[in-house]
Design a protein around this motif. Sequence first.
Motif, PDB file in Angstrom:
ATOM      1  N   GLU A   5       0.835  -1.195   0.000  1.00 12.76           N
ATOM      2  CA  GLU A   5       0.000   0.000   0.000  1.00 12.76           C
ATOM      3  C   GLU A   5       0.874   1.252   0.000  1.00 12.76           C
ATOM      4  OE1 GLU A   5      -2.299  -0.660   3.491  1.00 12.76           O
ATOM      5  OE2 GLU A   5      -3.884  -1.691   2.406  1.00 12.76           O
ATOM      6  N   GLU A   9       1.121   4.069  -2.928  1.00  8.26           N
ATOM      7  CA  GLU A   9       0.871   5.480  -2.609  1.00  8.26           C
ATOM      8  C   GLU A   9       2.055   6.344  -3.050  1.00  8.26           C
ATOM      9  OE1 GLU A   9      -1.313   8.618  -1.757  1.00  8.26           O
ATOM     10  OE2 GLU A   9      -2.028   6.559  -1.781  1.00  8.26           O
ATOM     11  N   ARG A  12       1.855   6.719  -6.804  1.00 12.87           N
ATOM     12  CA  ARG A  12       0.846   7.714  -7.164  1.00 12.87           C
ATOM     13  C   ARG A  12       1.347   9.133  -6.922  1.00 12.87           C
ATOM     14  NH1 ARG A  12      -2.075  11.201  -5.016  1.00 12.87           N
ATOM     15  NH2 ARG A  12      -1.541  10.583  -2.907  1.00 12.87           N
ATOM     16  N   ARG A  36      -7.691  -0.630  -4.783  1.00  7.31           N
ATOM     17  CA  ARG A  36      -7.449   0.815  -4.822  1.00  7.31           C
ATOM     18  C   ARG A  36      -8.421   1.516  -5.764  1.00  7.31           C
ATOM     19  NH1 ARG A  36      -2.692   2.956  -2.915  1.00  7.31           N
ATOM     20  NH2 ARG A  36      -2.849   4.589  -4.478  1.00  7.31           N
TER      21      ARG A  36
END
Length: 62
Positions: A5, A9, A12, A36
């Motif tokens: 995760e 992140e 992104r 997600r």
Amino acid sequence: MNTYEQQLENLRAGKLTSITIEKEDFLTFRDVLVQRADFKHIRGTAKQGGIVIYTYDLDARS
């Protein structure tokens, strides 16, 4: 937040340009990936030996 995760992140946010996932980790990673909201922005490119390299695209795939 687990490692996958956090890596997604960071991908992104632009802190990472790509994430490399080995064959034996693929199913665990995929379970996190498909949950997600921005799933369609993440593109995987398969390489020889079962390695997949994921990148983040601003345009969602259809």
